[in-house]
Scaffold this active site. Sequence first.
Site, PDB file in Angstrom:
ATOM      1  N   SER A  15      -1.901  66.593  17.399  1.00 36.57           N
ATOM      2  CA  SER A  15      -1.567  67.670  16.462  1.00 36.57           C
ATOM      3  C   SER A  15      -2.695  68.018  15.505  1.00 36.57           C
ATOM      4  O   SER A  15      -2.468  68.461  14.392  1.00 36.57           O
ATOM      5  CB  SER A  15      -0.324  67.268  15.655  1.00 36.57           C
ATOM      6  N   SER A  47      -7.722  62.998  13.028  1.00 41.01           N
ATOM      7  CA  SER A  47      -9.102  63.056  12.550  1.00 41.01           C
ATOM      8  C   SER A  47      -9.452  64.379  11.888  1.00 41.01           C
ATOM      9  O   SER A  47     -10.313  64.430  11.001  1.00 41.01           O
ATOM     10  CB  SER A  47     -10.069  62.791  13.712  1.00 41.01           C
ATOM     11  N   HIS A 239     -21.431  57.197  12.380  1.00 38.68           N
ATOM     12  CA  HIS A 239     -21.814  57.997  11.222  1.00 38.68           C
ATOM     13  C   HIS A 239     -22.695  57.127  10.327  1.00 38.68           C
ATOM     14  O   HIS A 239     -22.351  55.978  10.024  1.00 38.68           O
ATOM     15  CB  HIS A 239     -20.585  58.467  10.447  1.00 38.68           C
ATOM     16  N   ARG A 285     -27.945  62.232  13.592  1.00 42.69           N
ATOM     17  CA  ARG A 285     -27.197  61.047  13.170  1.00 42.69           C
ATOM     18  C   ARG A 285     -27.605  59.770  13.898  1.00 42.69           C
ATOM     19  O   ARG A 285     -27.611  58.695  13.303  1.00 42.69           O
ATOM     20  CB  ARG A 285     -25.695  61.290  13.386  1.00 42.69           C
ATOM     21  N   HIS A 346     -17.784  56.685  14.542  1.00 44.57           N
ATOM     22  CA  HIS A 346     -17.320  57.953  14.001  1.00 44.57           C
ATOM     23  C   HIS A 346     -16.812  58.941  15.048  1.00 44.57           C
ATOM     24  O   HIS A 346     -15.822  59.625  14.815  1.00 44.57           O
ATOM     25  CB  HIS A 346     -18.472  58.599  13.227  1.00 44.57           C
TER      26      HIS A 346
END
Length: 539
Positions: A15, A47, A239, A285, A346
Site C-alpha cells: 500500500s 517505506s 544509505h 551513495r 536502505h
Amino acid sequence: MPKVKPPYDLLVIGSGAAGLSVALGVLAAKPNARVAVLAKNNLDEGSTKYAQGGIAAVLDAADSTESHIADTLDAGAGICVESAVRAVVEGAKDAISWLVANGVIFDREDGALHLTREGGHSHRRIVHSADATGKAVQTTLEARIRESRAELFEFHNAIDLIREKRPSGRQGRCVGAYGLDRRDGRVKLFPARTVVLATGGASRVYLYSSNPDGSTGDGIAMAWRAGCRVANMEFSQFHPTCLYHPKAKSFLVTEAVRGEGGLLLRPDGTRFMDEYDPRGELAPRDIVARAIDDVMKRLGCECIYLDISHKPADFITSHFPTVHAEALKFGIDMTKEPLPVVPAAHYTCGGVLTDLAGRTDVENLYAVGEVSFTGLHGANRMASNSLLECLVIGAAAARDIIGKMDAVAELPTLAPWDETWVTDSDEEVVVAHNWDELRRFMWDYVGIVRSNKRLERAKHRVRLLREEIDEYYGSFRVTNDLLELRNLSLVADLIIRSALARRESRGLHYTIDFPTLDTVAPPQNTILVPKNFSIRRAG
C-alpha cells in the site's frame, strides 16, 4: 472444473506509492472494478512514508532529460538497462503532474516547484515537500484510495501466490493469494484476475536498516516460489547517513543534507570524502557508504559526523524540519553541532524481473516498485529515482491491466488454506533466535565489503537456517514473524547466490577478492532462475 465469478478484478499486495498508484490508476478508468489492497500493517506503514529526499524530475530549463539519463547510467555503474532509464526519466513530468492533481503539496519558490540537489545528480532536479516528501505522497494517495470503492485489508500479510493448475499438470496464470489476518490469525483466500506485488524491498535482512520493520522481502520471496526470475539481488544499497544513537532505530538523515552543503567529518573534525572521490560529499551513495565504512574500520570509531551547522539556523530548520526535530529528541541540535551517523541497509536494487509495464514471468502477475527489477537502477540506485519508478511504472502497469481486464478469463474454484496437519507452536523462541542470527551474519558476511570466504560462510549458515525454518513452517500454524522469517531467509539465500556469481566489484557489490571491474567480459545483470520457471505468454 466449475467456474466462478472472481470476487476481485485486481488484488494489490502492498500500500505504498507503487501499489496505490496502480490501484488508483485502474479505478480512475474502471470505477466499478473490484479492487482489493492488502497492507501488512496500517495502510501508511511502508517505506514510502519514510522517504525524505524527494522525486527526481527534469523541470529546470538549465537541466535536460539526457542529463538525468546520463547521471542515472553513471550511478548504475554500467549495467542499467538504458531503455528502462529513458522510459522512467521521460515519464517524470507526468508523474509529478499526477501527484499535484491528486493534491500532493510540494515546496515552491516564486510560484515554481523548488528543486534541490542530491548525490549523483548534476543539476537541481529533486521535487520535494520539505524533508518529508514520502509522507506527503503517502498521506495524499491514502486519502484518495480511502475515498474510492476499493476494499482495504489492513494488518493482512500475504503468504503465497496461487497459480492455476493446467490439465498438463504445469502451473498457469496467477489467480490470487492467501493472506494472514494478523488480528485473529485466520488465513483468508483472495481470488483475483490480476495480482500486483508492491511489497517493497528486503533491507530488514540486515541487522541495521533505515527501513520500517515490514521490509522483509515478502514479494520477492513469493514471486520466486511462484516461478518468477529475480535479478541483481547482490546490489543492496546502504544509505551512508543514518542517525547514530542507541534509541534512534537507524533514523535516516536525508541525502539532501549533503546536497545543501553538509560535510562528512572524522571524529577529529577533519573532512575525508575528497580523498575517496573528486565529487566529495556529492558522490553516489555506494562510494560514500564504502568511504564511511573504511574510515570507521581504520579508526575503530563507532560513527562519523555530518555537519551542516555552518549554514544559518533558519535555513536548516526550514529545509530539514523532520531531521532537526528527530535529532532534538536525542539531545542533538544540528543547527549548532554535527550529527553522528553510520551507514545502514536502505534499498534493494534487484528484485522480481519485469518489463516496463510491471509484467512478471507469470501471466496476470505484476510487480511494481522496490520489489521489482526493471533495469532502472543497475548496480546502484541514484537518489530520488525510487519514488519516480513507483509512479511511472505504476501508471504503465495500470494502463496494461485496464487494457486486458475485460479479456481475462473466469477463475477456477480455488481451495481454501489447509491447516489439517499443523498445530500451534510451542517453540516461538526458535523464530526469534533464527531471525537474529540471520540478520547478524548477513551484516557481518554480506554487508558493504564482502569476500568469498565471508560469502561461503553465509551460504552455509543460510542453508541450515532455511532447513530449520521449512521444517518449522510445515509443522505449525503460520504467524507474522514466521512468514517474515521464511521470506527473509529465502531472500538472503538469493542475495548470497547472486553475490557469489559476480566475480568483480561493481556499484554496491564490493569484494576484496575481485576489487576491480571485469573489463574482459561485457557487463551483465545477475539473473537467477527458479526450478519451476516457465516462459510467460507472448505480449
